[in-house]
Design a protein around this motif. Structure first.
Motif, PDB file in Angstrom:
ATOM      1  N   THR A  69      -0.353   1.142  -9.948  1.00 56.08           N
ATOM      2  CA  THR A  69      -1.555   1.085  -9.126  1.00 56.08           C
ATOM      3  C   THR A  69      -2.476  -0.034  -9.603  1.00 56.08           C
ATOM      4  O   THR A  69      -2.729  -0.180 -10.798  1.00 56.08           O
ATOM      5  CB  THR A  69      -2.309   2.422  -9.181  1.00 56.08           C
ATOM      6  OG1 THR A  69      -1.455   3.450  -8.676  1.00 56.08           O
ATOM      7  CG2 THR A  69      -3.581   2.376  -8.346  1.00 56.08           C
TER       8      THR A  69
ATOM      9  N   GLU B 136      -3.537   3.936  -2.370  1.00 49.34           N
ATOM     10  CA  GLU B 136      -3.467   3.058  -3.527  1.00 49.34           C
ATOM     11  C   GLU B 136      -2.805   1.727  -3.189  1.00 49.34           C
ATOM     12  O   GLU B 136      -1.917   1.657  -2.333  1.00 49.34           O
ATOM     13  CB  GLU B 136      -2.684   3.737  -4.658  1.00 49.34           C
ATOM     14  CG  GLU B 136      -3.351   4.998  -5.179  1.00 49.34           C
ATOM     15  CD  GLU B 136      -2.557   5.671  -6.282  1.00 49.34           C
ATOM     16  OE1 GLU B 136      -3.182   6.252  -7.180  1.00 49.34           O
ATOM     17  OE2 GLU B 136      -1.306   5.614  -6.230  1.00 49.34           O
TER      18      GLU B 136
ATOM     19  N   PRO C 114      -6.103   2.646   1.344  1.00 51.51           N
ATOM     20  CA  PRO C 114      -7.008   2.287   0.249  1.00 51.51           C
ATOM     21  C   PRO C 114      -8.303   1.734   0.839  1.00 51.51           C
ATOM     22  O   PRO C 114      -8.291   1.122   1.920  1.00 51.51           O
ATOM     23  CB  PRO C 114      -6.253   1.194  -0.512  1.00 51.51           C
ATOM     24  CG  PRO C 114      -4.845   1.248  -0.007  1.00 51.51           C
ATOM     25  CD  PRO C 114      -4.924   1.774   1.391  1.00 51.51           C
TER      26      PRO C 114
ATOM     27  N   VAL D  42       0.847  -1.192   0.000  1.00 55.53           N
ATOM     28  CA  VAL D  42       0.000   0.000   0.000  1.00 55.53           C
ATOM     29  C   VAL D  42       0.881   1.240   0.000  1.00 55.53           C
ATOM     30  O   VAL D  42       1.893   1.306   0.702  1.00 55.53           O
ATOM     31  CB  VAL D  42      -0.918  -0.003   1.236  1.00 55.53           C
ATOM     32  CG1 VAL D  42      -1.497   1.378   1.510  1.00 55.53           C
ATOM     33  CG2 VAL D  42      -2.022  -1.028   1.073  1.00 55.53           C
TER      34      VAL D  42
ATOM     35  N   VAL E  76      -5.458  -2.758   3.992  1.00 56.33           N
ATOM     36  CA  VAL E  76      -6.503  -2.141   3.173  1.00 56.33           C
ATOM     37  C   VAL E  76      -7.797  -2.199   3.976  1.00 56.33           C
ATOM     38  O   VAL E  76      -8.060  -3.180   4.672  1.00 56.33           O
ATOM     39  CB  VAL E  76      -6.674  -2.902   1.842  1.00 56.33           C
ATOM     40  CG1 VAL E  76      -7.823  -2.320   1.020  1.00 56.33           C
ATOM     41  CG2 VAL E  76      -5.377  -2.880   1.035  1.00 56.33           C
TER      42      VAL E  76
ATOM     43  N   MET F 166      -9.433   7.572   2.018  1.00 55.53           N
ATOM     44  CA  MET F 166      -8.628   7.767   0.819  1.00 55.53           C
ATOM     45  C   MET F 166      -8.266   9.232   0.590  1.00 55.53           C
ATOM     46  O   MET F 166      -7.557   9.547  -0.366  1.00 55.53           O
ATOM     47  CB  MET F 166      -9.387   7.234  -0.402  1.00 55.53           C
ATOM     48  CG  MET F 166      -9.657   5.738  -0.349  1.00 55.53           C
ATOM     49  SD  MET F 166     -10.567   5.112  -1.808  1.00 55.53           S
ATOM     50  CE  MET F 166      -9.306   5.288  -3.084  1.00 55.53           C
TER      51      MET F 166
ATOM     52  N   ALA G  75     -11.777   3.757  -6.707  1.00 58.83           N
ATOM     53  CA  ALA G  75     -11.758   2.725  -5.677  1.00 58.83           C
ATOM     54  C   ALA G  75     -12.132   1.367  -6.242  1.00 58.83           C
ATOM     55  O   ALA G  75     -12.901   1.255  -7.205  1.00 58.83           O
ATOM     56  CB  ALA G  75     -12.733   3.092  -4.554  1.00 58.83           C
TER      57      ALA G  75
END
Length: 432
Positions: A56, A48, A346, A44, A306, A334, A378
């Motif tokens: 990405t 992203e 993310p 991460v 995440v 984000m 996303a």
């Protein structure tokens, strides 16, 4: 180039303060990097997800359940693994959320480290009459399998086909006791609930993370699907259903995954059916305690975390209200420019969905979410690819009205949604 020149010419190393100075890149091996798809390991960077090339990665995918009583991915009595993955790929999708039950791993250990065969599992789940019939269809559509094929073999085969077609696998622990999910009284709601043994859960995460090391396509795993109030267990609810205990167990589960498989991302889900996870990014206390999120609590793998949220506000009539809810409960993480965002992560919408009719996808809920996800850049997984289930809530060959595919998994249930809604959403996601 400089490093090889230094080594080949044996240039003396510099001494600093009397100690031998060795560049850090010499002192420890470089991180493992894959020269081919999916270019792992993933990590991460801010809001992203990145592969080892620094590119990405944004998931655009669907849920493929495998956590029901049969404990293998659904639909294989109707279609082959290759056919189902190909259908997912044909939409432009790049990921599946593959679900499993901890019970599968519990039975593996209880059976002397030997998994149950698919044949046995069909018979146990569907009975001595229907089990053999469905199993025969399973074999007919997937002729590489035989009487010795186990449930884990099927998961391996799904992962292998996903690798072949370059579909990322996100492995999701959906439930402990295999069944349809979820309710607040099903015994699977919260850590320590009747069917939610914490030690077995952590052991199961570690087991699947370790097995997943051989899956080229595996790039992330979740800790648990839709944590919720254990209403059937008043004592547990009053003493443990809170952010303090959530944080304790999240650290335990994350550690189990990372210890077994340090290359993959780890998804954390929130409370109330995973509808909000604000303490992780707003820096508020994990109540009723005072602890706040700290990267130091995830030593060496905070850059693997995440956040995931779900949304099923299908009756929404205001897009602005729906967007505000999505933002405040998760996607704010984000946005580093937001003064309330203390830590950036993310965020992936791992579940949303609606009945697959030609009218439903044109309503506020589905159109608003599609536009919002594109703006947020996303990732997401729509619920669900399944046209039917082997068994759900006691009903065999259960029809899934929300399924992207028809009952026999052969055609799209709503071609108008596929063409007018889903394919554009995929395109707007993967191009970001």
């Amino acid at each position: 180039m400089l490093r090889s020149l230094l080594k080949s010419s044996l240039i003396p190393l510099l001494a600093l303060s009397g100690n031998l100075f060795v560049p850090s890149s010499w002192a420890s091996p470089l991180p493992r990097q894959s020269a081919s798809w999916p270019y792992g390991p993933f990590e991460v960077s801010g809001a992203e997800m990145k592969d080892s090339r620094g590119e990405t990665i944004v998931y655009a995918g669907t849920n493929w359940p495998g956590h029901g009583e049969v404990m293998i991915p659904d639909g294989l009595q109707y279609q082959s693994i290759e056919t189902i993955v190909s259908k997912i790929k044909s939409l432009g999708m790049n990921a599946i959320r593959l679900t499993y039950a901890i019970q599968m791993i519990d039975q593996f250990y209880a059976n002397g480290n030997k998994d149950t065969t698919v044949q046995q599992s069909f018979n146990t789940a569907l009975g001595s009459t229907n089990g053999p019939k469905v199993y025969a269809k399973f074999l007919a559509n997937n002729p590489s399998f035989n009487a010795s094929t186990t449930r884990l073999d099927v998961f391996d085969a799904v992962a292998a086909e996903c690798a072949k077609q370059q579909i990322h696998v996100h492995l999701d622990n959906h439930i402990s006791r295999a069944s349809w999910c979820c309710s607040t009284t099903d015994g699977n709601s919260w850590f320590g609930d009747n069917d939610y043994n914490v030690q077995n859960w952590a052991r199961g995460l570690k087991f699947m993370a370790d097995r997943g090391k051989s899956w080229t396509a595996l790039t992330s795993m979740s800790l648990r699907n839709e944590l919720r109030s254990p209403d059937n267990n008043p004592t547990l609810k009053s003493q443990s259903y809170n952010w303090r205990d959530w944080y304790t167990y999240s650290k335990q589960g994350s550690s189990a995954i990372h210890e077994a498989n340090p290359d993959i991302l780890i998804f954390l889900s929130g409370l109330d059916f995973d509808t909000w996870i604000t303490p992780m990014f707003q820096g508020t206390a994990m109540t009723p305690g005072t602890t706040k999120y700290s990267a130091a609590d995830f030593p060496g793998y905070a850059n693997k975390l995440v956040l995931e949220v779900h949304n099923y506000n299908n009756d929404a009539t205001s897009c602005s209200s729906l967007e505000s809810s999505l933002y405040n409960n998760g996607f704010q993480a984000m946005h580093k420019e937001d003064a309330k965002t203390v830590t950036v992560f993310p965020v992936v919408l791992t579940e949303f969905g609606f009945a697959q009719t030609d009218a439903e996808w044109r309503r506020v809920y589905s159109t608003c979410i599609a536009g919002y996800l594109a703006k947020q850049k996303a990732g997401w997984f729509i619920w669900v690819v399944s046209g039917s289930y082997y068994i759900r809530s006691g009903t065999q060959d259960y029809e899934e009205a929300w399924g992207l595919l028809s009952h026999d998994w052969s055609t799209w249930r709503s071609q108008s949604y596929i063409d007018g809604g889903l394919k554009p959403l995929v395109k707007n996601t993967v191009k970001n």
